[in-house]
Motif scaffolding. Structure first.
Motif, PDB file in Angstrom:
ATOM      1  N   TRP A  89      -8.339  -8.744   1.226  1.00  0.00           N
ATOM      2  CA  TRP A  89      -8.675  -8.606  -0.187  1.00  0.00           C
ATOM      3  C   TRP A  89      -8.274  -9.857  -0.974  1.00  0.00           C
ATOM      4  O   TRP A  89      -9.051 -10.357  -1.799  1.00  0.00           O
ATOM      5  N   SER A 143     -12.683  -4.903  -0.372  1.00  0.00           N
ATOM      6  CA  SER A 143     -11.889  -3.721  -0.711  1.00  0.00           C
ATOM      7  C   SER A 143     -12.582  -2.457  -0.218  1.00  0.00           C
ATOM      8  O   SER A 143     -13.147  -1.691  -1.006  1.00  0.00           O
ATOM      9  N   VAL A 190      -3.810  -3.264  -5.418  1.00  0.00           N
ATOM     10  CA  VAL A 190      -4.686  -3.993  -6.336  1.00  0.00           C
ATOM     11  C   VAL A 190      -4.127  -3.935  -7.754  1.00  0.00           C
ATOM     12  O   VAL A 190      -4.067  -4.956  -8.456  1.00  0.00           O
ATOM     13  N   GLU A 191      -3.697  -2.764  -8.175  1.00  0.00           N
ATOM     14  CA  GLU A 191      -3.151  -2.606  -9.525  1.00  0.00           C
ATOM     15  C   GLU A 191      -1.880  -3.427  -9.717  1.00  0.00           C
ATOM     16  O   GLU A 191      -1.629  -3.959 -10.806  1.00  0.00           O
ATOM     17  N   LYS A 219      -5.356   0.945  -3.530  1.00  0.00           N
ATOM     18  CA  LYS A 219      -5.552   0.975  -4.978  1.00  0.00           C
ATOM     19  C   LYS A 219      -4.278   0.573  -5.714  1.00  0.00           C
ATOM     20  O   LYS A 219      -4.321  -0.206  -6.668  1.00  0.00           O
ATOM     21  N   SER A 220      -3.135   1.070  -5.264  1.00  0.00           N
ATOM     22  CA  SER A 220      -1.874   0.720  -5.920  1.00  0.00           C
ATOM     23  C   SER A 220      -1.536  -0.752  -5.727  1.00  0.00           C
ATOM     24  O   SER A 220      -0.938  -1.381  -6.610  1.00  0.00           O
ATOM     25  N   ASP A 262       0.822  -1.219   0.000  1.00  0.00           N
ATOM     26  CA  ASP A 262       0.000   0.000   0.000  1.00  0.00           C
ATOM     27  C   ASP A 262       0.851   1.262   0.000  1.00  0.00           C
ATOM     28  O   ASP A 262       1.310   1.714   1.059  1.00  0.00           O
ATOM     29  N   THR A 270      -4.803  -6.123   2.949  1.00  0.00           N
ATOM     30  CA  THR A 270      -4.471  -6.827   1.711  1.00  0.00           C
ATOM     31  C   THR A 270      -4.771  -8.317   1.824  1.00  0.00           C
ATOM     32  O   THR A 270      -5.258  -8.940   0.868  1.00  0.00           O
ATOM     33  N   LEU A 286      -8.644   1.496  -0.042  1.00  0.00           N
ATOM     34  CA  LEU A 286      -8.298   1.931  -1.392  1.00  0.00           C
ATOM     35  C   LEU A 286      -7.751   3.352  -1.394  1.00  0.00           C
ATOM     36  O   LEU A 286      -6.807   3.670  -2.127  1.00  0.00           O
ATOM     37  N   PHE A 287      -8.314   4.233  -0.556  1.00  0.00           N
ATOM     38  CA  PHE A 287      -7.864   5.621  -0.490  1.00  0.00           C
ATOM     39  C   PHE A 287      -6.537   5.767   0.234  1.00  0.00           C
ATOM     40  O   PHE A 287      -5.887   6.805   0.146  1.00  0.00           O
ATOM     41  N   ASP A 341     -13.404   1.290   0.970  1.00  0.00           N
ATOM     42  CA  ASP A 341     -12.917   2.556   0.435  1.00  0.00           C
ATOM     43  C   ASP A 341     -11.762   3.118   1.255  1.00  0.00           C
ATOM     44  O   ASP A 341     -10.826   3.689   0.689  1.00  0.00           O
TER      45      ASP A 341
END
Length: 252
Positions: free
Chosen positions: A75, A81, A94-95, A91-92, A40, A72, A86-87, A83
Motif C-alpha cells: 500500500w 488496498s 491507513v487511517e 483500514k486502521s 493492522d 502495508t 482492509l477488512f 478488501d
C-alpha cells in the motif's frame, strides 16, 4: 549483560509495546528480534513503525516481515488496498497514516523494504513470521509467500506425539534443521493459551495481541518472558480486530 529478546506480533499496539519494554527493562545493550505483523489492528500502526525506526537507531534490531507488513508495504509503495487487507486491520493502518507527509511515508516504506523474510542466528536458531514447507529449509522454499503465511510448520509441531524422539525416522525433517524456531502469525489463543507456547522445538510468540490477548517478549536463552496487559484494556475505546469480519477464525 546483553540479552537476545524476541517479540511477537504487535498489530498496531504501541501502548503494549512500550509497556512490555518497560516490564522487561529493555536496554540499548539488548538485541531485539521482531517476528513481524507490526501493523493492522489497533489504532497506532504508523506510530509503532515510527517508534521502531527510533529504537533501531540506538541498538541492534532484526525486523522480520509478516503478512500484514507485506500488505502495508504494498500500500505504501503502490497504494494497493485489497478488501481482504482492509477488512483484516488494514483500514486502521491507513487511517493512522492520514496526517503523514510524503517524506515520512517514504522513510516508512524504506523501513518495510529492509525487513527480512527470516533470520538465522549464530546458534542455529531460526526466526520467521509464519513458517516454511520445504524439508530443506526456508532458503529452498519454492513459494516465498510461505514465509508470511505458512501454518503447516506450527500445525505439524502441535500435532506431533510428544514421545516422538528426534532420532525417529518419523520425526519431521524440517524441524531437525534448526536448534530452535521462533514464530508468530498463529495466535496461541487458538489453543486456549495466552502465553508463549512451545511445541517440539518451536516457540510460538503470537499471544493474540491483535485480538483479546497480550503482547509477549522473551529472552531466547533463558525463556523468561514478559507480557503487556491484554490489548483491549490498553485500547478500551477500540475493537482492534475483534469484530465479525476479523475474528481469529479467519486466521489472517
Amino acid at each position: 549483560m546483553s540479552r537476545t529478546l524476541v517479540i511477537g506480533d504487535i498489530h498496531g499496539g504501541l501502548r503494549a509495546l512500550k509497556q512490555v519494554f518497560e516490564r522487561a527493562e529493555v536496554t540499548r545493550e539488548d538485541k531485539l528480534i521482531f517476528l513481524g505483523d507490526f501493523v493492522d489492528g489497533w489504532s497506532e500502526s504508523s506510530q509503532v513503525i515510527r517508534f521502531l525506526i527510533e529504537v533501531s537507531g540506538n541498538q541492534e534490531c532484526i525486523f522480520i516481515r509478516g503478512n500484514h507488513d507485506a500488505w502495508t508495504e504494498d500500500w505504501l509503495g503502490f497504494r494497493n488496498s485489497p478488501d481482504v487487507w482492509l477488512f483484516n486491520g488494514g483500514k486502521s493502518t491507513v487511517e493512522s497514516y492520514a496526517d503523514y507527509l510524503r517524506e515520512e511515508l517514504e522513510i516508512h516504506l524504506e523501513f518495510f523494504q529492509r525487513m527480512k523474510n527470516y533470520y538465522v542466528d549464530e546458534d542455529n536458531r531460526l526466526f520467521i513470521h509464519a513458517g516454511y514447507s520445504s524439508m530443506h529449509g526456508p532458503e529452498k522454499e519454492v513459494y516465498s509467500s510461505n514465509y508470511h503465511w505458512d501454518r503447516t510448520l506450527w500445525e505439524t509441531a502441535v500435532a506431533m506425539d510428544r514421545k516422538l524422539k528426534t532420532s525417529s525416522e518419523l520425526y519431521p525433517k524440517r524441524l531437525l534443521l534448526y536448534n530452535e524456531i521462533f514464530i508468530g502469525h498463529t495466535p496461541t489463543l487458538y489453543l486456549g493459551i495466552r502465553t508463549p507456547v512451545n511445541k517440539a522445538n518451536i516457540w510460538n510468540m503470537d499471544t493474540g495481541a491483535a485480538f483479546t490477548g497480550a503482547l509477549s517478549l522473551m529472552d531466547v536463552n533463558t525463556k523468561e518472558y514478559w507480557q503487556s496487559d491484554p490489548l483491549p484494556l490498553l485500547y478500551p475505546d477500540e475493537k482492534g480486530r475483534n469484530n465479525d469480519k476479523t475474528k481469529p477464525k479467519n486466521r489472517l
